[in-house]
Each structure stands twice: as C-alpha cells, then as structure tokens.
Design an enzyme around this catalytic site. Structure first.
Site, mmCIF file in Angstrom:
data_model
loop_
_atom_site.group_PDB
_atom_site.id
_atom_site.type_symbol
_atom_site.label_atom_id
_atom_site.label_comp_id
_atom_site.label_asym_id
_atom_site.label_seq_id
_atom_site.Cartn_x
_atom_site.Cartn_y
_atom_site.Cartn_z
ATOM 1 N N LYS A 73 0.992 -1.206 0.141
ATOM 2 C CA LYS A 73 0.169 0.186 0.049
ATOM 3 C C LYS A 73 0.761 1.147 -0.151
ATOM 4 O O LYS A 73 1.879 1.143 0.726
ATOM 5 C CB LYS A 73 -0.896 0.123 1.271
ATOM 6 N N SER B 151 -9.538 1.656 2.835
ATOM 7 C CA SER B 151 -8.831 2.379 1.793
ATOM 8 C C SER B 151 -7.646 1.730 1.287
ATOM 9 O O SER B 151 -6.917 1.968 0.455
ATOM 10 C CB SER B 151 -8.100 3.373 2.831
ATOM 11 N N SER C 121 -9.879 -0.554 6.986
ATOM 12 C CA SER C 121 -9.596 -0.376 5.761
ATOM 13 C C SER C 121 -8.753 -1.688 5.049
ATOM 14 O O SER C 121 -8.322 -1.508 4.248
ATOM 15 C CB SER C 121 -8.461 0.959 5.742
#
Lengths: 94, 485
Positions: free
Chosen positions: B78, B153, B177
């Site tokens: 990420k 996210s 997330s």
C-alpha cells in the site's frame, strides 16, 4: 447545532487551508450533517467515564538521551521543494 | 494454473524444490499486471526493474540456503508505507514527488525476508475512505465486477491480490481499511492487535487507530505474512514487546474448545439479507467444526461511527499539519508570504475528503468544542472497550459481517460522505478498542460479488482468529475462487 459558513472559514484558517466560496458552502452543509450525526454521542451519560486515549495500557516510552546517527544533510534535504544545499528555503518572514 | 495465481505456501514448495525460480515467478506476475492492470488500475507505481533485480537476488539467496518464508515471493505494498528510493504518495498529490530516504520497518522486514517488492498500490488519500474513490491517481476497480468499488482504503492492495497482480500485499487499517476491501474483493485480510506490528514508516492518519496488516489469497498465506511483519520495534514507541507466535502452527481443521460470540447488534436493521444469510451459514459451519456459539451484546456499537469520526479526524488534523510545503511534497511557489504559502500548498495538494476531515478534526479540537466532541468521543471509546472486555469474558471470538452490503457501484455515494462513513459501522469499534480482526470470504451475492465474515478476538489472540478462519475456509471450499478478468 447549525454550522455557519463563518465558522467553516475560521476553522479552515486555523487548519491552514484556503477554501473557495463554493467549497465553503459545500463543506458547511456536509459538516453540519456529520456533526448532527455525532450529536448522537450526547445520548450517553459519560459523567463518570474516564476517556480512552490509547487502546492498550501503554505509557510514555522513554529513550536514553544520547546522540545518534541521523540522515545525512543532503538526504534530509532531498525532498524539499526549495532548498539551497544547506537548508530549506521559505518566503521571508521578518 | 499459472504461477501468478498460486498462493505463497504453494510457491514456497515450488521454489524450495527448484522447480521454479523467483525470476520466473516475478515475470509471470509482471505479465499478469501487463494483461489486467489497464482494467483494474491497482498500481500507482510499478517498479519493474527493481522487482526483477530483487527476484534475481532472492534466487541467489535461496541457492546459498538463506532467505526467510517469503524469499522470492512478489508482493505489492500500500502506498502509505515508506519504501527507500521508491516513490511513496499516500494516494495524494501533495506527496507526488516524495522519495523516502528510508524503509518502513515492515518493508525492511519483508526485504530481509527475501520478498520481492513489485511496487506501490492504490489507496484512498492518506487512508481516508471506504471505497478507494478518494485517490488522486484514480479509482481501482473491483476485479469481480469492474463497475463496482473494491473498497477502501487499502483498495489497491485488495484488488491486486484478487486480480493475481501480486501474491500478497500489505495494507493498513484505521477503521476497517484492510477488512472492508478484503471482504469486497473475496480475499483474506487481517488487522492485527494495535502494537503487534510496527508503524514506523507508515504515513500517519490517526495514530491511536492505525495498524499495518496483510491481505492474502487464503488464511495460511495471511498467517505467513503476519508472522513476517510482526514484532517489537524500538523505533515505534507504541510497539509492544511480546513474543510473536507461529501463526501457521495455529491453523487447525476444527474449532473444538472455542466459544464463538454472535454480537446481536451486528445483525440489525440495514444489513443486506444476502450478507446476513452468508454469515449465518458461516456460523453454522463453525458450529459444525466444533465451535460453541453464544449470543453476545455490545450495546455501544451504534456509537462507534460517531466516536470514530471525531477521534480519527482530530488525530488527522494534527498528523497532517506536517504537510506544509517546506520539507517535502507539493509547494505553491507563487506565494511570497509564508502563511499564504502554507495555505495554498495544502489546499492545492490535499483532496476533498482529506480537507473535510482536517476541518472536522480542527473544529472538534478547537477552543470551546473540545469537551463536547473530543473528550466525549474518548469517553464513549472507553464504553466500547468495556463492552468488548465483558464480551471476551464470555467467549473467545466474535463473528459478524464485515460490511452491511457487498461493494457498491463506483460513484454511487460520492456526494454523500455520511453514508460512506456509515458503511464502516461493523469494523470501526475493533480499531477503537485496538483488537485484532479478520475478514475471511464466506459467500457470494446473487450478483456475483464477494461477502466476507469478520472474526474479532481479544488483544494478541490472533491465533484463535486464524484457527477459526482456517476451519471455515476448509469447510466452505471458496479458496481458489477467482474473478474472470
């Protein structure tokens, strides 16, 4: 509680943000909706409840006060949008 | 099956026996990325040459008998975790030119383990979002249906795993997330106990809630990944110095001796009937595996979203004050006055959702409102923590849905932030209490979208979660279920 555009402008100033008038209008409406929802917390009596600031029982973690190696100056400056090889450069303040 | 579609544990065997090399595997994944990335849009930065060089190094390492459990395995990261020399944007224009001078501890651990880092994957800007629609570099698509969001996210992480554009990924979870996109994309995602995994080098959103964790193709892979990144880090003052168990050793085909709590508040109004049905079927399978179920009450669950949307933005307003256009990131060079330079740089660099949360947080912390908002939310946080303590005196695990409904259509909620915030209602309390939580696939909707089941446990009880998740996975037989791309 009704949020006003003046409050949004004031808070934006505190947060170092510059909002257009259209953004102020939209943010006022959305913030009002969100904070109205948050009013829900008022349903609970928390008079004798201690606040939680941390999920675990962790207290301040202290390190020895000693000099350690840091990033070399050039590496620390490398991401600066404006620098002179020795320091970050900002608009004149005084 | 092609190499990119395999799991870490299957590839470990093939690499160990010398049947394949990491270079072959990495090329297979890069070819897959070339094939499907134009549709999925999971990556912000792909480091093709770097990945091939790391793969060659991993092959050499393996020949010498070195390297850990992830030696030669291609992973995506990420874009909120610092990677030395590799651009790290946090999904924001404000960090578009940022090249970190160091690795996050979790990235360093992966590199030391021999993993191959393919690149950085999409995320909601500064991890603020539930759909990955707030990314300055575009929205990744759900591999199961490209018209739908993949969740946020850590949407890029989930999409890249589900689409076989990596073997596994790292995400971060502040209010759900990791679990929410894992649920929407039909993969396994675990948010570990707060303090289990280092946050050093994680670009902070809400420091008392953020936690790094893996997204993987199955439960065993999630256990391997979590084992590789867990552990005390003196560079993170909230890291906990506690021995890391072998999570793969916890995987067992049954749940005998485990008491499974069903929190009634998680099955209330607004829950999609198909999600309800799939999760209840999962619970029945856990009972079949030997788990004993009891009904549990977590009465303050409904206040979690309200408490979170004060606490997280308050912490964000403080954490994001560092983006001032001076030391890194975007700067508006047209301003000749310092305060104006700050304001214009931040306003042009941050996206709409980030500005919205900074304003909420600044408002909640401002003079006259602190007691009414931040202190009140922190007190409600205590009530939520107490609910869990009581629950875990009666059971080992809590089982619930992860999200109220499967993934929604891209754009469907874009102008309604409150409705998006409410989609986190089933995951947020885990973060407020710092507990571990996992999403494991438990079914598919009639429209072909994945449904996840959430497992929560007490602090540092990840092994119980892995055990139940593995037993469920074995009985459901969904592992290996792939989207058609």
């Amino acid at each position: 509680m009704k949020i006003t555009p003046e409050e949004v402008r004031y808070v934006a100033k505190l947060a170092r943000l510059s909002l257009s008038e259209a953004e102020v209008e939209k943010t006022t409406l959305q913030l009002d909706g969100i904070l109205s929802y948050v009013e829900k917390l008022g349903e609970l009596d928390t008079t004798s409840v201690q606040p939680t600031t941390h999920a675990l029982a962790i207290h301040n973690a202290f390190r020895a006060d000693e000099t350690r190696e840091s990033l070399p100056q050039q590496e620390a400056l490398a991401n600066g949008p404006l620098q002179n090889g020795e320091a970050f450069v900002v608009p004149k303040v005084i | 099956m092609e190499l990119h579609a395999l799991t870490i544990h299957a590839l470990q065997d093939l690499l160990a026996s010398g049947e394949i090399s990491s270079l072959e595997l990495t090329r297979s994944v890069l070819d897959r990325i070339d094939g499907v990335e134009p549709k999925v849009n999971a990556y912000i930065t792909l480091d093709r040459d770097g990945a091939l060089a790391q793969a060659a190094a991993a092959d050499t390492q393996r020949q010498r008998g070195e390297g850990g459990s992830l030696c030669g395995i291609p992973l995506s990261i990420k874009d909120v975790l610092c990677t030395k020399g590799l651009r790290t944007t946090a999904g924001s224009k404000i960090l578009e030119p940022f090249i970190p001078p160091y690795d996050a501890t979790v990235v360093e651990k992966l590199r030391n383990n021999g993993a191959v880092i393919l690149g950085k994957v999409s995320m909601d800007e500064f991890a603020m979002g539930s759909a990955n629609e707030n990314c300055a570099y575009g929205t990744p698509k759900n591999p199961w249906n490209l018209a739908h969001v993949c969740g946020g996210s850590s949407g890029g992480s989930a999409a890249s795993v589900a689409a076989d554009e990596c073997i596994a990924s790292l995400g971060s979870d502040t209010g759900g997330s990791i679990r929410q996109p894992a649920s929407h994309c039909g993969i396994v995602g675990i948010k570990p106990t707060y303090g289990r995994v280092s946050r050093f080098g994680l670009l902070a959103y809400a420091s008392s809630l953020d936690q790094v964790g893996p997204l993987a193709k199955d439960v065993r892979d999630a256990a391997i990944m979590l084992g590789a990144i867990s552990g005390y880090d003196p560079r993170d003052s909230t890291s906990v110095n506690q021995k890391v168990p072998d999570y793969t050793a916890a995987l067992a085909p049954d749940c005998k001796g485990l008491t499974i709590g069903i929190p009634k508040e998680y099955f209330g109004a607004g829950l999609d009937p198909e999600v309800d049905e799939a999760v209840r079927r999962g619970i029945a399978l856990l009972e079949e595996a030997g788990g004993k179920t009891v009904e549990i009450s977590l009465p303050h669950t409904e206040y979690g979203v309200a408490a979170y949307y004060i606490i997280a933005p308050a912490e964000a307003s403080s954490n994001l004050a560092r983006y001032d256009g001076v030391r890194y990131g975007f700067r508006d060079h047209d301003q000749d006055e310092l305060l104006e330079m700050y304001r214009h740089s931040r306003s042009q660099g941050f996206g709409e959702e980030v500005k919205r949360r900074i304003i909420i947080g600044t408002y909640a912390l401002s003079s006259g409102y602190y007691d009414a908002y931040y202190k009140k939310a922190s007190q409600v946080r205590t009530l939520i923590v107490q609910d869990y303590a009581k629950a875990f005196s009666q059971c080992d695990l809590l089982v619930s849905p992860v999200t109220p409904a499967p993934a929604w259509k891209i754009g469907a909620k874009i102008d309604d932030p409150l409705s998006v915030y409410l989609s986190d209602i089933l995951t947020i309390c885990t973060n407020l209490a710092g507990l571990p939580g996992m999403s494991v696939p438990c079914g598919m909707s009639s429209s072909g979208l994945p449904i996840g089941l959430q497992l929560q446990a007490s602090h540092f009880s990840e092994e119980k979660i892995f055990r139940a998740a593995y037993a469920l996975e074995q009985r459901l037989g969904l592992a290996g279920n792939k989207p058609q791309l």
